[in-house]
Design a protein around this motif. Structure first.
Motif, mmCIF file in Angstrom:
data_model
loop_
_atom_site.group_PDB
_atom_site.id
_atom_site.type_symbol
_atom_site.label_atom_id
_atom_site.label_comp_id
_atom_site.label_asym_id
_atom_site.label_seq_id
_atom_site.Cartn_x
_atom_site.Cartn_y
_atom_site.Cartn_z
ATOM 1 N N THR A 3 0.850 -1.180 0.000
ATOM 2 C CA THR A 3 0.000 0.000 0.000
ATOM 3 C C THR A 3 0.888 1.231 0.000
ATOM 4 O O THR A 3 1.917 1.247 0.677
ATOM 5 C CB THR A 3 -0.882 0.024 1.280
ATOM 6 N N ILE A 4 0.486 2.265 -0.740
ATOM 7 C CA ILE A 4 1.147 3.561 -0.645
ATOM 8 C C ILE A 4 0.227 4.473 0.136
ATOM 9 O O ILE A 4 -0.964 4.591 -0.171
ATOM 10 C CB ILE A 4 1.456 4.161 -2.027
ATOM 11 N N ARG A 5 0.788 5.092 1.174
ATOM 12 C CA ARG A 5 0.017 6.008 2.007
ATOM 13 C C ARG A 5 0.921 7.138 2.465
ATOM 14 O O ARG A 5 2.134 7.072 2.328
ATOM 15 C CB ARG A 5 -0.561 5.269 3.209
ATOM 16 N N TRP A 46 5.492 9.904 1.157
ATOM 17 C CA TRP A 46 4.780 8.787 0.547
ATOM 18 C C TRP A 46 5.465 7.506 1.005
ATOM 19 O O TRP A 46 6.659 7.313 0.734
ATOM 20 C CB TRP A 46 4.836 8.885 -0.967
ATOM 21 N N LEU A 48 5.565 3.322 1.011
ATOM 22 C CA LEU A 48 5.154 2.034 0.471
ATOM 23 C C LEU A 48 5.324 1.037 1.604
ATOM 24 O O LEU A 48 6.438 0.855 2.117
ATOM 25 C CB LEU A 48 6.019 1.627 -0.723
ATOM 26 N N THR A 108 7.998 2.310 -7.921
ATOM 27 C CA THR A 108 6.566 2.306 -7.627
ATOM 28 C C THR A 108 6.163 3.580 -6.881
ATOM 29 O O THR A 108 5.178 4.236 -7.228
ATOM 30 C CB THR A 108 6.191 1.060 -6.791
ATOM 31 N N VAL A 109 6.947 3.924 -5.865
ATOM 32 C CA VAL A 109 6.638 5.130 -5.088
ATOM 33 C C VAL A 109 6.841 6.371 -5.950
ATOM 34 O O VAL A 109 6.022 7.295 -5.925
ATOM 35 C CB VAL A 109 7.478 5.214 -3.803
ATOM 36 N N ARG A 111 6.504 6.781 -9.159
ATOM 37 C CA ARG A 111 5.379 6.962 -10.090
ATOM 38 C C ARG A 111 4.178 7.587 -9.365
ATOM 39 O O ARG A 111 3.487 8.444 -9.917
ATOM 40 C CB ARG A 111 5.004 5.636 -10.745
ATOM 41 N N GLN A 112 3.945 7.182 -8.115
ATOM 42 C CA GLN A 112 2.836 7.755 -7.347
ATOM 43 C C GLN A 112 3.100 9.225 -7.005
ATOM 44 O O GLN A 112 2.198 10.065 -7.102
ATOM 45 C CB GLN A 112 2.608 6.963 -6.056
ATOM 46 N N ALA A 115 2.521 11.270 -10.114
ATOM 47 C CA ALA A 115 1.082 11.387 -10.395
ATOM 48 C C ALA A 115 0.412 12.359 -9.427
ATOM 49 O O ALA A 115 -0.398 13.204 -9.846
ATOM 50 C CB ALA A 115 0.420 10.015 -10.317
ATOM 51 N N ASP A 116 0.737 12.268 -8.149
ATOM 52 C CA ASP A 116 0.133 13.162 -7.154
ATOM 53 C C ASP A 116 0.569 14.601 -7.365
ATOM 54 O O ASP A 116 -0.228 15.535 -7.191
ATOM 55 C CB ASP A 116 0.490 12.715 -5.734
#
Length: 164
Positions: A3-5, A46, A48, A108-109, A111-112, A115-116
């Motif tokens: 999960t990314i939070r 962020w 992961l 992965t992180v 890319r998030q 995007a954010d």
């Protein structure tokens, strides 16, 4: 599963442990410095994490937003320079716990985060890295702007920018 939070102060010890495992002491953020950052801009962390178990932090990216176009050494130390409406998302660190490195987690992180940052309407992202990592960041569209004015940790850094 992962999960990314975004981070909370409850994540401080785990974040500090990963940070100290990823960077030499002269370059790593201190626990106190990370605490100050988390108090001011937890949404610019962020994480992961593993689902289930203890929710261990696999990888994380942190930084803050500002209207200043270049990353400067004082940004690492002064969390109050964060401007939640800033045009640029600065990245201070891309950390992956040693046992998870070279498995695509930082990508992965990243890319998030990209995007954010785009969704927030910012102009783009800025980071500094050492020469061997230029190619890693270039794969996301970051351009090398040459040697940074930053001397954080007495190291030579390249400033990289991804402009939308």
């Amino acid at each position: 599963m992962t999960t990314i939070r975004h981070a909370t102060l409850a994540d401080l010890d785990a974040i500090a442990a990963v940070e100290s495992a990823c960077f030499p002491a002269a370059e790593a953020a201190t626990k106190e410095g990370l605490h100050a950052r988390l108090e001011v801009y937890p949404d610019c962390f962020w994480l992961l994490t593993e689902d289930g178990r203890d929710g261990a932090i696999i990888s994380f990216i942190n930084g803050f937003a500002t209207d200043l176009p270049d990353l400067t050494d004082d940004m690492y130390e002064d969390a109050t320079l964060h401007d939640p409406h800033g045009a640029w998302q600065m990245i201070f660190g891309v950390d992956t716990a040693p046992r998870y490195q070279h498995q695509g987690h930082a990508s992965t992180v990243m890319r998030q985060v990209i995007a954010d940052t785009r969704a927030a309407g910012r102009r783009g992202l800025v980071l500094t890295c050492k020469k061997p990592l230029i190619g890693f960041y270039a794969q996301f569209g970051f351009l090398d702007e040459g040697i940074s004015s930053s001397t954080h940790g007495d190291a030579t850094w390249h400033q990289m920018r991804l402009e939308f």
